[in-house]
Design an enzyme around this catalytic site. Sequence first.
Site, PDB file in Angstrom:
ATOM      1  N   ASN A  10       0.871  -1.177   0.000  1.00 18.21           N
ATOM      2  CA  ASN A  10       0.000   0.000   0.000  1.00 18.21           C
ATOM      3  C   ASN A  10       0.908   1.227   0.000  1.00 18.21           C
ATOM      4  O   ASN A  10       1.502   1.550   1.020  1.00 18.21           O
ATOM      5  CB  ASN A  10      -0.893  -0.031   1.249  1.00 18.21           C
ATOM      6  CG  ASN A  10      -1.659   1.266   1.443  1.00 18.21           C
ATOM      7  OD1 ASN A  10      -1.794   2.062   0.520  1.00 18.21           O
ATOM      8  ND2 ASN A  10      -2.157   1.489   2.656  1.00 18.21           N
ATOM      9  N   LYS A  12       0.170   4.291  -0.274  1.00 22.99           N
ATOM     10  CA  LYS A  12      -0.453   5.497   0.306  1.00 22.99           C
ATOM     11  C   LYS A  12      -0.239   6.705  -0.627  1.00 22.99           C
ATOM     12  O   LYS A  12      -0.254   6.541  -1.837  1.00 22.99           O
ATOM     13  CB  LYS A  12       0.104   5.753   1.704  1.00 22.99           C
ATOM     14  CG  LYS A  12       0.066   4.496   2.587  1.00 22.99           C
ATOM     15  CD  LYS A  12       0.259   4.787   4.030  1.00 22.99           C
ATOM     16  CE  LYS A  12       0.415   3.468   4.795  1.00 22.99           C
ATOM     17  NZ  LYS A  12       0.245   3.612   6.218  1.00 22.99           N
ATOM     18  N   HIS A  96      -9.479   1.205   4.995  1.00 23.48           N
ATOM     19  CA  HIS A  96      -8.180   1.383   5.663  1.00 23.48           C
ATOM     20  C   HIS A  96      -8.369   2.316   6.866  1.00 23.48           C
ATOM     21  O   HIS A  96      -9.168   3.261   6.807  1.00 23.48           O
ATOM     22  CB  HIS A  96      -7.166   1.970   4.679  1.00 23.48           C
ATOM     23  CG  HIS A  96      -5.765   1.917   5.207  1.00 23.48           C
ATOM     24  ND1 HIS A  96      -5.287   2.834   6.106  1.00 23.48           N
ATOM     25  CD2 HIS A  96      -4.762   1.037   4.994  1.00 23.48           C
ATOM     26  CE1 HIS A  96      -4.029   2.527   6.415  1.00 23.48           C
ATOM     27  NE2 HIS A  96      -3.691   1.437   5.745  1.00 23.48           N
ATOM     28  N   GLU A  98      -6.718   4.688   7.949  1.00 29.40           N
ATOM     29  CA  GLU A  98      -6.491   6.114   7.679  1.00 29.40           C
ATOM     30  C   GLU A  98      -7.736   6.750   7.067  1.00 29.40           C
ATOM     31  O   GLU A  98      -8.032   7.916   7.307  1.00 29.40           O
ATOM     32  CB  GLU A  98      -5.256   6.279   6.768  1.00 29.40           C
ATOM     33  CG  GLU A  98      -3.978   5.993   7.555  1.00 29.40           C
ATOM     34  CD  GLU A  98      -2.813   5.487   6.726  1.00 29.40           C
ATOM     35  OE1 GLU A  98      -2.847   5.580   5.492  1.00 29.40           O
ATOM     36  OE2 GLU A  98      -1.857   4.971   7.345  1.00 29.40           O
ATOM     37  N   GLU A 168      -5.461  -5.199  10.554  1.00 28.89           N
ATOM     38  CA  GLU A 168      -4.436  -4.181  10.749  1.00 28.89           C
ATOM     39  C   GLU A 168      -4.691  -3.439  12.059  1.00 28.89           C
ATOM     40  O   GLU A 168      -5.460  -2.462  12.078  1.00 28.89           O
ATOM     41  CB  GLU A 168      -4.470  -3.167   9.604  1.00 28.89           C
ATOM     42  CG  GLU A 168      -4.218  -3.751   8.236  1.00 28.89           C
ATOM     43  CD  GLU A 168      -3.613  -2.710   7.304  1.00 28.89           C
ATOM     44  OE1 GLU A 168      -2.490  -2.921   6.858  1.00 28.89           O
ATOM     45  OE2 GLU A 168      -4.257  -1.682   7.061  1.00 28.89           O
ATOM     46  N   GLY A 174       2.382   2.027  10.738  1.00 26.90           N
ATOM     47  CA  GLY A 174       3.310   3.148  10.603  1.00 26.90           C
ATOM     48  C   GLY A 174       4.026   3.510  11.894  1.00 26.90           C
ATOM     49  O   GLY A 174       4.650   4.564  11.982  1.00 26.90           O
ATOM     50  N   SER A 214       3.375  -2.470  10.325  1.00 32.10           N
ATOM     51  CA  SER A 214       4.828  -2.511  10.504  1.00 32.10           C
ATOM     52  C   SER A 214       5.455  -3.848  10.132  1.00 32.10           C
ATOM     53  O   SER A 214       6.365  -4.330  10.816  1.00 32.10           O
ATOM     54  CB  SER A 214       5.189  -2.112  11.943  1.00 32.10           C
ATOM     55  OG  SER A 214       4.776  -0.783  12.194  1.00 32.10           O
TER      56      SER A 214
HETATM   57  C1  PEP Z   1      -0.757   0.046   5.969  1.00 36.87           C
HETATM   58  O1  PEP Z   1      -0.727   1.194   5.549  1.00 36.87           O
HETATM   59  O2  PEP Z   1      -1.704  -0.692   5.643  1.00 36.87           O
HETATM   60  C2  PEP Z   1       0.324  -0.413   6.824  1.00 36.87           C
HETATM   61  C3  PEP Z   1       0.227  -1.585   7.370  1.00 36.87           C
HETATM   62  O3  PEP Z   1       1.382   0.443   7.003  1.00 36.87           O
HETATM   63  P1  PEP Z   1       2.796   0.087   7.694  1.00 36.87           P
HETATM   64  O4  PEP Z   1       3.285  -1.204   7.058  1.00 36.87           O
HETATM   65  O5  PEP Z   1       3.681   1.248   7.363  1.00 36.87           O
HETATM   66  O6  PEP Z   1       2.561  -0.089   9.152  1.00 36.87           O
END
Ligand code: PEP
Length: 252
Positions: A10, A12, A96, A98, A168, A174, A214
Amino acid sequence: MSRIPLIAGNWKMYKLSGEATDLVKALIPAANSVDYCEVAVCPPFTALSVISNLVKGTKISLGAQNCYPEKEGAFTGEISPAMLKDIGCKYTIVGHSERRKYFAETDAFINQKLFKLYEYNLLPILCVGETLEEREAGKMKEVVGSQIKKGLANVPEEKMQTTVIAYEPVWAIGTGKNATPEQAQEMHLFIRALLGEIYNATLAESIRIQYGGSVKPSNVKELMSQKDIDGALVGGASLKSDQFIPIIKFRD
Ligand code: PEP
């Protein structure tokens, strides 16, 4: 039942077209060399066209990060599933954290997106996950269970079969702080059991449940070794080939 893990990046709101091109060119040989997982990239809308052309004939699938649940219309600034299909997408991320947080997306709205994606034979990646506060209050199953039930409301079995779930935990996105393999496995097992209740055990066994939060080269192997973890949704570490390639090759 064997489930082919899906490793999806992803990106972003990162990557200009040229940068996206360089990254995907570096990923193609790695993706083509593995047969134990499927690889997808989800660039920003502006890079979908260029990446769609680059991944043709490779083992990289294309995904989008969002959609608006209408075919077309006066929805300034939005992108429809019909447009995503037209440009060559296979997957679309929905829900997601976000988007839930910064754009106030509700489970009901996310559910509408799923139905519109199904109309165009796009495969949704439905993201669910609890916040740190919710985990600390011991409410993670309640929260994730509710997101699953409401997000999937009225989704028939044959459409569910085309859906990917991404667990998630928001506190792991992040932050550099991943869920432990045990914490993730516990939630994945919970989600699979819930799918078994909503649908049936056979269907639940066939659904891919990705872990996201992460994921990096140093933790991917252990996470992927868990019985109910079927791939990863990767943010930060998918933006650099030297990090995403070892994640793609997690079994080498
Ligand atoms: C994500 O944006 O779905 C995500 C898991 O980000 P990160 O791997 O940076 O934690």
